[in-house]
Design a protein around this motif. Structure first.
Motif, PDB file in Angstrom:
ATOM      1  N   SER A  20      50.309 101.601  42.816  1.00 19.53           N
ATOM      2  CA  SER A  20      51.668 101.278  42.393  1.00 19.53           C
ATOM      3  C   SER A  20      52.565 102.516  42.462  1.00 19.53           C
ATOM      4  O   SER A  20      53.670 102.477  43.001  1.00 19.53           O
ATOM      5  N   GLU A  21      52.073 103.631  41.955  1.00 20.12           N
ATOM      6  CA  GLU A  21      52.876 104.858  41.969  1.00 20.12           C
ATOM      7  C   GLU A  21      53.104 105.370  43.385  1.00 20.12           C
ATOM      8  O   GLU A  21      54.194 105.802  43.741  1.00 20.12           O
ATOM      9  N   GLU A  28      54.511  94.534  50.320  1.00 18.81           N
ATOM     10  CA  GLU A  28      55.282  95.724  50.715  1.00 18.81           C
ATOM     11  C   GLU A  28      54.648  96.406  51.907  1.00 18.81           C
ATOM     12  O   GLU A  28      55.316  96.769  52.877  1.00 18.81           O
ATOM     13  N   HIS A  67      55.624 103.183  45.109  1.00 16.24           N
ATOM     14  CA  HIS A  67      56.944 103.405  44.527  1.00 16.24           C
ATOM     15  C   HIS A  67      57.567 104.678  45.112  1.00 16.24           C
ATOM     16  O   HIS A  67      58.740 104.708  45.476  1.00 16.24           O
ATOM     17  N   HIS A 118      57.947 103.784  49.262  1.00 14.51           N
ATOM     18  CA  HIS A 118      58.646 102.599  49.771  1.00 14.51           C
ATOM     19  C   HIS A 118      60.055 102.435  49.187  1.00 14.51           C
ATOM     20  O   HIS A 118      60.810 101.583  49.619  1.00 14.51           O
ATOM     21  N   HIS A 119      60.376 103.230  48.162  1.00 14.36           N
ATOM     22  CA  HIS A 119      61.692 103.170  47.525  1.00 14.36           C
ATOM     23  C   HIS A 119      62.032 101.751  47.071  1.00 14.36           C
ATOM     24  O   HIS A 119      63.114 101.250  47.302  1.00 14.36           O
ATOM     25  N   LYS A 120      61.047 101.099  46.484  1.00 15.15           N
ATOM     26  CA  LYS A 120      61.264  99.756  45.924  1.00 15.15           C
ATOM     27  C   LYS A 120      60.929  99.840  44.431  1.00 15.15           C
ATOM     28  O   LYS A 120      60.260 100.777  43.990  1.00 15.15           O
ATOM     29  N   PRO A 121      61.375  98.847  43.654  1.00 12.60           N
ATOM     30  CA  PRO A 121      61.033  98.863  42.225  1.00 12.60           C
ATOM     31  C   PRO A 121      59.518  98.902  42.042  1.00 12.60           C
ATOM     32  O   PRO A 121      58.786  98.296  42.826  1.00 12.60           O
ATOM     33  N   LYS A 122      59.085  99.609  41.014  1.00 10.50           N
ATOM     34  CA  LYS A 122      57.655  99.748  40.802  1.00 10.50           C
ATOM     35  C   LYS A 122      57.028  98.412  40.402  1.00 10.50           C
ATOM     36  O   LYS A 122      57.563  97.710  39.548  1.00 10.50           O
ATOM     37  N   SER A 123      55.912  98.084  41.037  1.00  8.52           N
ATOM     38  CA  SER A 123      55.253  96.820  40.701  1.00  8.52           C
ATOM     39  C   SER A 123      53.794  97.065  40.364  1.00  8.52           C
ATOM     40  O   SER A 123      53.148  97.948  40.916  1.00  8.52           O
TER      41      SER A 123
END
Ligand code: SF4
Lengths: 472, 220
Positions: free
Chosen positions: A164-165, A185, A168, A171-176
């Motif tokens: 996840s980290e 992703e 994040h 990929h510059h996307k919200p952390k999931s």
């Protein structure tokens, strides 16, 4: 890749204290062995297939040169190319040359342990060609600048939080924290890379001499996109992968998925035979097979020949208590677990890897699950012997073994000393019956208590029992 | 140069310089015989049970199996599936009988022939064989059926004739060889269920890089 096998003891100590790693390793123990056992329970012929696979591999190795030549002839007939490379260096240069001839800037890669073995990614990068790993696990590791810790589940040392980290950050996307979202992703990121790549590099699980085909076995489909979309497909593989016919390949396929992931069959089993044919609308225009030796031919003359049967299923590491405790990175090079403890000394030298074949309790679990019945403990013993003969064994251990062999050859002395030893240990243990501190053996007692002997030696107990039996 | 060296090393490892005549004969014989190794009994079944096993194993591998009684039912079954999934486009292979079948698809559906592109939502191809042993499809590349159709689109729809279900892989190789005696097609795809990965914490997720869904239209 930096070799840290000489630091095995430190690696292992750190790994044992790594909370995240220990959590992740729990997934190995609970997952693979159960799935394998369940799959085998559904195939009553499994043990028979193992015997046949062992015998067939032996036959192949006894005729390896002939099968390789037959394979090459068939590849050429289908319009492909074969490159024979004796060393890792030669293989790297050959692959780079093919990329440069095609003016390749990016290369997509399917999962391949041989490319890890020859350190291909760093070499390509240093020479202006960007490799992109496409297997989900390998992709995660490439973003993190790490190497695989397992031969079929490369990122098994990581937890969801780590992935996840990493995503994040890249990929510059919200952390999931949802694995499905994370995989989506990666799917989107890699889609454009697949299409843009100039060259696709895959490994091969087997090479079929009869047809001149290579086969890859994957669940994700990344290997297929890697070898279908770019103009050039390079198969990087090693000489022991050749099998005679499609029927022979089938024997190994039935064993491979069940031994590896416990699946009935892997999702994609894909044969590639040469470049695209007249009229084909897709597929590579060039098909290259890079056959890597890298020390394998030297194994034929020794006991290690049996290791050439390995089909890289990972069952041995999945069932190994040592691997399960310390993870793959502790082994310090490409191949971890029992198969790595046999292969690594061959490939990087026993001088650097002497600790690996010693990191085994010889519980025999690896041999008992190996689909091609490789006697892994025996081969580890081969290296221990080699290490001893080359005087690489540490002085204290040599001294200890020397003393032991002196005593062991003198039965009366042996019995007397064991009698004393047994009594001393017994008295050290006190009422508790367990020893928590032992001079010279803190390596054992720091981590756990040692059970105390009963106070009598085996020989004493034996004689007493014999007497009791005779008088009754 | 390295070829000679590698072969030489293998030969020396085997304790000889050149392969013997007997060894050459053994290798040639094995390559020619294409003998079968042990084959699991469980898929060597009469026709009806074999077909039932295929369906069971394909479903176990998370493929969707839609049983149809004739080829004529394919267009409406495909159209229904796409509609339910909310997809209004389809890229198709071009070998018979696909062109004829596609004429019967609703006009609202955008249908294209040829290779797949990134971003395509669904493809429709024929399967050469089904293998009951593990619920596996066997497809192969040819001008009419580009390989990208099997891997790039989000959903892969496949037509399989019931009569083309064999028991075990070995029967599939025999049929493939009969069709291509000299040289295999560029690629042969054995496909068992949709794409997946367990690379994140060993938790299985469907739809890694290949199709998220595999739909088999099984035609009597
Ligand atoms: S040594 Fe045996 S168990 Fe281990 S990876 Fe190789 S084939 Fe599998």
């Amino acid at each position: 890749m930096q070799i840290t096998s000489p630091d095995f003891k430190d690696n292992a100590r750190i790994a044992l204290q790594d909370v995240g790693l220990q959590k992740a390793l729990g997934n190995v123990k609970t997952g693979f062995p159960h799935k394998r056992a369940a799959a085998i329970a559904r195939l009553p012929e499994f043990e028979q297939l193992r015997d046949e696979a062992r015998d067939l591999k032996n036959h192949i190795i006894e005729h390896l040169d002939l099968y390789l030549e037959a394979f090459e002839a068939k590849v050429l007939e289908n319009g492909g190319h074969v490159h024979w490379c004796r060393t890792a260096d030669e293989a790297r240069q050959t692959i780079l040359k093919i990329c440069q001839d095609k003016q390749a800037r990016t290369v997509t890669k399917g999962k391949s342990m041989v490319t890890e073995e020859i350190n291909l990614n760093e070499y390509l990068e240093a020479n202006g060609v960007t490799p992109v790993e496409t297997d989900l696990g390998e992709y995660i590791l490439q973003l993190r600048g790490e190497h695989p810790s397992h031969i079929i589940a490369p990122a098994i040392h990581l937890n969801l939080e780590d992935v996840s980290e990493t995503f994040h950050a890249h990929h510059h996307k919200p952390k999931s924290m949802d694995p499905a979202v994370l995989m989506q992703e990666a799917r989107e990121e890699l889609r454009t890379k697949f299409v843009a790549a100039d060259v696709g590099i895959t490994g091969a699980n087997f090479l079929v001499a009869e047809t001149g085909s290579s086969i890859i076995v994957t669940n994700e489909g990344n290997g297929d996109l890697t070898q279908t979309l770019p103009k050039t497909h390079i198969v990087v593989t090693s000489i022991e992968k050749v099998v005679p016919t499609l029927e022979d390949m089938t024997l190994f396929l039935r064993l491979l998925a069940r031994s590896a992931t416990g699946q009935e069959f892997t999702v994609y089993n894909t044969l590639s035979t040469g470049p695209r044919r007249p009229g084909d609308q897709d597929g590579p225009e060039d098909y290259h097979v890079v056959l890597v030796d890298n020390g394998r031919s030297d194994m034929i003359a020794s006991e290690l020949r049996e290791m050439l049967r390995c089909i890289r299923c990972a069952a041995c590491m999945n069932h190994c208590p040592v691997y399960g405790a310390i993870g793959g990175h502790s082994y310090g090079w490409v191949y971890p677990g029992p198969m790595g403890s046999v292969l690594t000394p061959q490939m990087i030298g026993i001088e650097q890897a002497a600790l690996l074949p010693n990191a085994s309790t010889f519980c025999g679990k690896c041999e008992s699950v190996c689909p091609v019945r490789i006697p892994l403990p025996k081969l580890m013993r081969h290296w221990r012997r080699d290490e001893f003969e080359k005087h690489l064994t540490p002085g204290a251990a040599r001294w200890g073994l020397g003393v032991w062999s002196f005593v062991a050859r003198r039965p009366a002395l042996y019995r007397q000393l064991t009698r004393i030893g047994s009594r001393v240990l017994r008295s050290l243990a006190g009422k508790k019956g367990r020893i928590s501190k032992l001079p010279l053996a803190s390596g054992w007692t720091d981590g756990r208590e040692m059970p105390a002997p009963s106070g009598k030696t085996f020989m004493q107990q034996w004689q007493e029992q014999q007497k009791a039996r005779q008088s009754s | 140069m390295s070829k000679a060296e590698i072969l030489g090393r293998i030969g020396r490892g085997l304790g000889r310089i050149e392969p013997t005549a007997a060894e050459r004969e053994r290798v040639a014989a094995r390559l020619a015989a294409k003998a079968r190794n042990a084959i699991p009994a469980r898929a060597q079944l009469p026709e009806a049970e074999r077909q039932a096993l295929f369906i069971e194993m394909a479903r176990e591998a998370a493929a969707e199996v839609i049983e149809l009684s004739s080829l004529q039912q394919v267009p409406s079954a495909v159209a229904n599936w796409l509609q339910q999934t909310g997809i209004d486009e389809l890229v198709v292979a071009s070998d018979n009988p696909l062109p004829e079948l596609c004429k019967q698809l609703p006009e609202t559906l955008r249908v294209r022939q040829g290779v797949a592109q990134a971003g395509d939502l669904a493809s429709l191809t024929l399967s050469f064989l089904g293998i009951a042993e593990t619920g596996t499809l066997m497809l192969y590349s040819r001008p009419e059926s580009p390989t990208t159709l099997n891997f790039l689109p989000d959903n892969h729809l496949v037509i399989l004739q019931r009569s083309d279900i064999v028991g075990v892989y070995e029967e599939a190789w025999s049929q493939l060889r009969a069709r291509y005696p000299d040289s295999l097609p560029r690629t042969v795809n054995m496909i068992t269920g949709p794409s997946r990965s367990a690379d994140i914490e060993q938790k299985l997720q469907m739809g890694a890089h290949g199709p998220r869904r595999l739909v088999i239209f099984l035609v009597a």
